[in-house]
Design an enzyme around this catalytic site. Structure first.
Site, PDB file in Angstrom:
ATOM      1  N   ASN A  23      -1.199   3.163 -13.538  1.00 38.28           N
ATOM      2  CA  ASN A  23      -2.020   3.505 -12.392  1.00 38.28           C
ATOM      3  C   ASN A  23      -3.449   3.681 -12.916  1.00 38.28           C
ATOM      4  OD1 ASN A  23      -2.995   4.487  -9.869  1.00 38.28           O
ATOM      5  ND2 ASN A  23      -0.971   5.330  -9.428  1.00 38.28           N
ATOM      6  N   GLY A  53      -4.407  -6.757  -9.270  1.00 40.62           N
ATOM      7  CA  GLY A  53      -4.944  -5.861  -8.241  1.00 40.62           C
ATOM      8  C   GLY A  53      -6.415  -6.089  -7.983  1.00 40.62           C
ATOM      9  N   THR A  54      -7.237  -5.337  -8.714  1.00 39.48           N
ATOM     10  CA  THR A  54      -8.679  -5.367  -8.488  1.00 39.48           C
ATOM     11  C   THR A  54      -9.266  -6.773  -8.562  1.00 39.48           C
ATOM     12  OG1 THR A  54      -8.788  -3.111  -9.317  1.00 39.48           O
ATOM     13  CG2 THR A  54     -10.852  -4.332  -9.281  1.00 39.48           C
ATOM     14  N   LYS A  96       0.838  -1.195   0.000  1.00 40.73           N
ATOM     15  CA  LYS A  96       0.000   0.000   0.000  1.00 40.73           C
ATOM     16  C   LYS A  96       0.880   1.255   0.000  1.00 40.73           C
ATOM     17  CE  LYS A  96      -3.398   2.815   0.693  1.00 40.73           C
ATOM     18  NZ  LYS A  96      -4.133   3.236  -0.528  1.00 40.73           N
ATOM     19  N   GLY A 101      -7.325   7.851  -1.130  1.00 44.40           N
ATOM     20  CA  GLY A 101      -6.549   9.019  -0.714  1.00 44.40           C
ATOM     21  C   GLY A 101      -5.319   8.688   0.104  1.00 44.40           C
ATOM     22  N   CYS A 142      -0.925   9.060  -8.431  1.00 47.38           N
ATOM     23  CA  CYS A 142      -2.148   8.875  -7.650  1.00 47.38           C
ATOM     24  C   CYS A 142      -3.137   9.988  -7.975  1.00 47.38           C
ATOM     25  CB  CYS A 142      -1.863   8.868  -6.151  1.00 47.38           C
ATOM     26  SG  CYS A 142      -3.402   8.691  -5.193  1.00 47.38           S
TER      27      CYS A 142
END
Lengths: 252, 307
Positions: free
Chosen positions: B196, B269-270, B50, B77, B134
């Site tokens: 990203n 990832g997802t 993370k 965030g 990000c």
């Protein structure tokens, strides 16, 4: 794990009562825990659904939920024999101690289902206050009444029980009986009001929170809620740190 | 052809060796503890942790997630306990597994990126992944990743302080990803990771409000995969750096697409959110793909696109 649908009924329009057969190796769910259920190939994310009831000997888990969006509609449309992919039981559940003073269950609307498993775990040492907007929207009233030593109903329009909000009834019962704790599940304004009532009575209160969720296991940090007043209002994870939280730590 | 023939899955990458090309993507895997209950983290090529910042960050208020057609928007965030807490509380756990640990870092300023590089290198991570992409924070983040000079400045500053290989994570939210890739290569990056998330938005038509608290979020999942494959393809042709490809990888065939486009390794990832053991099925599927196609070394797939 892959589970098989045993039955899927409509206790009322807009709500489903789904029973599935789980593996013998499935963990015993605690009241307030949830299963994260995949909703077909077209939807990316699993949906968190609270355990409503379980029969360990038969290996049956039961979910009672409202269907609104595409995920819950998919689940509501499953037929006996269909399989589902679910992860669980997940999260932190309610404290259920059958010994000692009774526990007060406070449920609002579609927040009522997990309280059925709480009542079962409390083996009769529970009283319940169940509030609904109106009688036609009520679920699980008879079953909860049969598992609880005392049950009070209320509704916004007076069509079921008394015409008042759940927290008002909770306040009254808290004044009459010395409860070990209050366990609450329902819409956020109701939870807040019930938590305030419990606090005023000096009785510990646990609330089950909801938030949009992705991973369900604590890794992605999507389902944040403000919890931890003492720690300086940090975000905690509804899926892993909750969904049940000590009401005193929730930042409403 | 022998379907059971062993396939060499090891991949040299920026001076390190991945035991296999399958990593997990930053932000989807926490610090490994949660998914570590479901499978052996030692089976992964690498864990990208993370995103870390110098100081702890609380992250954005909820709602932080919204589902989209075959994807999801997130607006976490950069919630994280800070780099020092990571080194103290999380890295020792990850070190208990036979896998590489990649620390993903974000700063508000170039100096913060550099400080993180020093701290985490000394703390014993295997590689840095510089997050200049990000979309969910006000300062830094995406701002550094959309301007080649800023991206190069961050890369140079990190390289000066880093004692481990530096991988720079690029954003697809640019006109020319090849230009960004060249800028960070010139600045000394050892590897690239891409992509990203794409900046996206959902609106609740009943309330007329954005679904996410912050309005916009980062789109991930299968919905972005073609964009990600294209970005890897273009970056691979622009630079000589090894590439970790990611964006919507949900099965082995998806991973092969990235390798053929020019990636050396991939990150999942997802897909974890739907299948908690997805990286393992992808790894097994990759091995089977190689066996079925007479490939004895996974490395030969990288850039093997026929044009």
């Amino acid at each position: 794990m892959t589970v098989t649908v045993l039955s899927n009924e409509n206790p009322r329009p807009g709500a489903a009562d789904l029973r599935v057969r789980v593996d013998a190796s499935a963990q015993r769910p605690r009241a307030g825990q949830f299963a994260h259920i995949a909703c077909g190939d077209a939807l990316l994310l699993r949906r968190p659904i609270s355990l409503c009831d379980c029969d360990e000997e038969a290996g049956v888990w039961r979910f009672v939920f409202e269907y609104k969006g595409p995920g819950t509609r998919y689940l509501a449309a499953r037929k006996p024999g269909d399989t589902l992919d679910l992860l669980g039981p997940l999260g932190r559940g309610f404290t259920c101690e059958p010994e000692g003073p009774p526990t007060l269950l406070a449920g609002g609307g579609i927040g009522v289902p997990p309280l059925l498993l709480a009542a079962r775990r409390l083996t009769g040492a529970a009283h319940a206050v169940l509030g609904f907007r109106a009688a036609p929207l009520a679920v699980l009233t008879d079953e909860l009444a049969s598992l609880c030593a005392r049950t009070a109903f209320c509704s916004d329009d007076g069509s079921l029980g008394t015409r008042e909000f759940t927290d008002a009834v909770v306040r009254r019962l808290l004044a009459e009986t010395a409860y070990a704790r209050v366990l609450a599940c329902g819409p956020r304004p109701m939870l807040r009001a019930v938590a305030e009532a419990a606090r005023a009575a000096g009785v510990p209160c646990e609330v089950s929170l909801e938030e949009r969720m992705a991973c369900g296991v604590g890794a992605c940090l999507a389902c944040a809620c403000r919890v931890g007043r003492e720690a300086g209002e940090t975000f905690r994870r509804v899926c892993l740190d909750g969904p049940v939280f000590d009401a005193e730590t929730v930042v409403w | 052809m022998d379907a059971n023939r062993a396939v060499d899955m090891a991949v040299p990458f920026a001076g390190l060796t991945f035991q296999n090309p399958v990593a997990v993507a930053s932000g989807t895997f926490g610090f490994g503890r949660e998914y570590g209950q479901y499978f052996d983290l030692g089976r992964l090529g690498a864990v990208c942790v993370k995103g870390l910042t110098l100081r702890p960050r609380a992250g954005n208020p909820p709602p932080r997630v919204a589902e989209t057609p075959m994807g999801m928007l997130n607006s976490v965030g950069l919630q994280n306990p800070g780099a020092e807490a990571f080194l103290r509380d999380e890295l020792p756990f990850l070190r208990g597994f036979d896998t590489l640990v990649v620390a993903n870092v974000s700063g508000d300023t170039v100096e913060e990126y550099a400080a993180l590089a020093g701290l985490l290198s000394d703390g014993g991570v295997d590689m840095l992944e510089v997050n200049i992409s990000c979309p969910n924070v006000k300062a830094g983040g995406l701002l550094f990743g959309t301007d080649p000079r800023s991206a190069a400045a961050v890369t140079e500053a990190v390289k000066r302080r880093a004692r481990v290989p530096v991988m720079v994570k690029l954003t697809p939210n640019v006109t020319d990803i090849a230009e960004m890739a060249r800028a960070v290569e010139s600045a000394g990056a050892d590897a690239l990771s891409l992509i990203n998330t794409l900046v996206g938005m959902r609106i609740d038509v009943h309330t007329r409000r954005p679904v996410l608290y912050r309005g916009t979020g980062g789109l991930s999942g299968p919905a972005i995969r073609p964009v990600a494959v294209r970005c890897v393809y273009q970056a691979a042709r622009a630079v000589r750096l090894p590439i970790m490809g990611m964006g919507g990888i949900a099965c082995a065939e998806d991973a092969v697409e990235f390798l053929l486009a020019g990636a050396h390794t991939v990150a999942v990832g997802t897909a974890l959110f739907r299948d908690e053991t997805a990286p393992l099925s992808i790894l097994e599927g990759l091995t089977s793909y190689c066996q079925e196609n007479g490939i004895s070394d996974i490395r030969t797939l990288t850039g093997a696109l026929l044009e």
